[in-house]
Design a protein around this motif. Sequence first.
Motif, short mmCIF file in Angstrom:
data_model
loop_
_atom_site.label_atom_id
_atom_site.label_comp_id
_atom_site.label_asym_id
_atom_site.label_seq_id
_atom_site.Cartn_x
_atom_site.Cartn_y
_atom_site.Cartn_z
N GLY A 19 0.66 -1.19 -0.14
CA GLY A 19 0.07 -0.01 -0.18
C GLY A 19 0.82 1.35 0.23
N THR A 20 1.89 1.17 0.54
CA THR A 20 2.79 2.54 0.79
C THR A 20 4.11 2.06 0.75
OG1 THR A 20 3.05 2.27 3.16
CG2 THR A 20 1.32 3.57 2.38
N VAL A 21 4.89 3.13 0.23
CA VAL A 21 6.49 3.24 0.34
C VAL A 21 6.92 4.11 1.50
CG1 VAL A 21 8.88 3.57 -0.69
CG2 VAL A 21 6.82 2.34 -2.06
N ASP A 22 7.40 3.42 2.29
CA ASP A 22 7.82 4.43 3.98
C ASP A 22 9.23 4.56 3.80
OD1 ASP A 22 4.93 4.36 4.86
OD2 ASP A 22 5.23 2.19 5.27
N LEU A 23 9.61 5.67 4.03
CA LEU A 23 11.18 6.17 4.18
C LEU A 23 11.38 6.66 5.50
CD1 LEU A 23 9.96 7.33 1.03
CD2 LEU A 23 12.32 7.40 0.85
N CYS A 24 12.32 6.39 6.33
CA CYS A 24 12.70 6.88 7.49
C CYS A 24 14.17 7.24 7.58
CB CYS A 24 12.51 5.88 8.47
SG CYS A 24 12.79 6.13 10.37
N ARG A 25 14.42 8.41 8.10
CA ARG A 25 15.99 8.93 8.36
C ARG A 25 16.30 8.34 10.00
NH1 ARG A 25 15.91 14.97 7.05
NH2 ARG A 25 14.79 15.09 9.12
N VAL A 26 17.40 7.63 9.82
CA VAL A 26 17.82 7.10 10.92
C VAL A 26 19.10 7.72 11.57
CG1 VAL A 26 18.33 4.91 12.46
CG2 VAL A 26 16.54 4.97 10.56
N HIS A 27 19.02 8.39 12.80
CA HIS A 27 20.49 8.95 13.18
C HIS A 27 20.57 9.10 14.69
CE1 HIS A 27 17.68 12.26 14.02
NE2 HIS A 27 17.06 12.02 13.17
N GLY A 28 20.49 7.68 14.94
CA GLY A 28 20.83 7.47 16.53
C GLY A 28 19.66 7.50 17.41
N THR A 29 18.58 8.05 17.03
CA THR A 29 17.69 8.33 18.21
C THR A 29 16.15 7.70 17.45
OG1 THR A 29 16.80 10.48 17.09
CG2 THR A 29 18.50 10.34 18.81
N MET A 30 15.20 7.60 18.35
CA MET A 30 14.13 7.35 17.76
C MET A 30 13.60 8.42 16.76
SD MET A 30 12.76 4.34 19.23
CE MET A 30 10.86 4.43 19.12
N PRO A 31 12.86 8.01 15.52
CA PRO A 31 12.56 8.96 14.44
C PRO A 31 11.47 9.76 14.96
CG PRO A 31 11.96 6.83 13.80
CD PRO A 31 12.91 6.57 15.26
N LYS A 32 11.37 11.13 14.55
CA LYS A 32 10.35 11.90 14.72
C LYS A 32 9.59 12.16 13.57
CE LYS A 32 13.16 14.62 18.03
NZ LYS A 32 14.27 13.55 17.95
N ALA A 33 8.57 12.89 13.35
CA ALA A 33 7.82 12.92 12.35
C ALA A 33 8.34 13.59 11.06
CB ALA A 33 6.34 13.86 12.67
N ASP A 34 9.39 14.34 11.41
CA ASP A 34 10.04 15.04 10.13
C ASP A 34 11.34 14.26 9.54
OD1 ASP A 34 11.96 15.53 12.26
OD2 ASP A 34 12.02 17.72 12.03
N ASP A 35 11.44 13.23 10.28
CA ASP A 35 12.22 12.12 9.96
C ASP A 35 11.60 11.23 8.94
OD1 ASP A 35 14.52 12.76 11.12
OD2 ASP A 35 13.92 11.95 12.97
N GLN A 36 10.58 11.28 8.46
CA GLN A 36 9.72 10.23 7.98
C GLN A 36 8.97 10.76 6.68
OE1 GLN A 36 8.27 6.99 10.56
NE2 GLN A 36 8.48 8.96 12.08
N ARG A 37 8.99 9.99 5.61
CA ARG A 37 8.05 10.30 4.59
C ARG A 37 7.47 9.09 4.03
NH1 ARG A 37 9.96 14.11 6.11
NH2 ARG A 37 10.92 16.11 5.14
N THR A 38 6.15 9.25 3.22
CA THR A 38 5.41 8.25 2.81
C THR A 38 4.94 8.69 1.32
OG1 THR A 38 4.66 7.11 4.79
CG2 THR A 38 3.28 6.73 3.12
N HIS A 39 4.86 7.58 0.31
CA HIS A 39 4.17 7.85 -0.66
C HIS A 39 3.41 6.53 -0.92
CE1 HIS A 39 6.54 5.54 -3.78
NE2 HIS A 39 7.57 5.87 -3.10
#
Length: 342
Positions: A158-178
Amino acid sequence: MSETVYVGMDLGTSRTSITTSTGVRTTVWSYVGYAQDHVSKKLLGGRDKVFGEEAVQNRMAVDLVRPLDKGVIREDANAKRATRDLIEHILEQANIPSGSTVYGVIGAPAEASVGSKAHILEAASEFMDSIIVCSEPFSVAYGLDFLSDTLVIDIGAGTVDLCRVHGTMPKADDQRTHHFGGDAIDQRLFDLIQEKHPEAQFSVNMVREIKENFASVGRQQDAVMATFPVKGKPTEFDITDQVREACMGIVQPTVEALQDLIATYDPEFQQKMRNHVLLGGGGSQITGLARAMEEALVEYGGGKVKAVEEPQYAGSNGALRIALDMPEEFWKEFMDNQKENA
């Protein structure tokens, strides 16, 4: 004293997988089929509902529900009921010892709505004592120890989910979906074949099976031959170009979302992240996809992309690892809050 069992679950649009601390791993297609009447129930061996591939195979005799649509739980009673039943079913398949205390981490799409996460928590709380809902791509990264300057792309149906990982739990602005995921590829392939061969008769389910066996974006791929009826007569068609074109549709929106996450990251670490892109999810198995994405990244300064080795369980394995690493105090706090709100 009851045994504590830790569970990692990847609750996906197409497939749901589970990994437990007792060593069990299993997966099921994310479909629930409900018997339509007494004849349907007889066909199902006296059962009111069936799951996964069996539900799809009997779709003419059941009310078929796919509870997660485009990465979220639909806002209707049937979808919520099916979500609850699907979670119960896969936990039963995991053979968790009776009387165990169950702590679980459930991977959800990166930008799943607050409502969807609440539905997941509500459904799972009937069968687990304490629960975390986390980002699916983050659980993939956590399970592989890719926790620094990594960009994870989880390609689902259903989706392609992208997540920026940089040593902490990801926040909303670390993630994208299309939403050009596996389902969109299926529909695009259906449309392309129909346009090229209007005389052929086929369904989206038939097209999905072809994609799962032959998905490729490579220029040198082997010919893809499919047999479809034409006025009832089986006829062979060459659909190589259509398969490649449909699969290529995922590249551009994914690279654009990826570049957006990189461009809004600390400039000192952008190139490092661009060179550390990880593909997970069922769509990561499209032949040649990592290379095609690297070619598309050239105009942005280049990059390195690789696929996980075990996409079917990368999410649930990572979710289990999060569960095992979570402090005991967190699980108890969740249970205390549940009791207060009961």
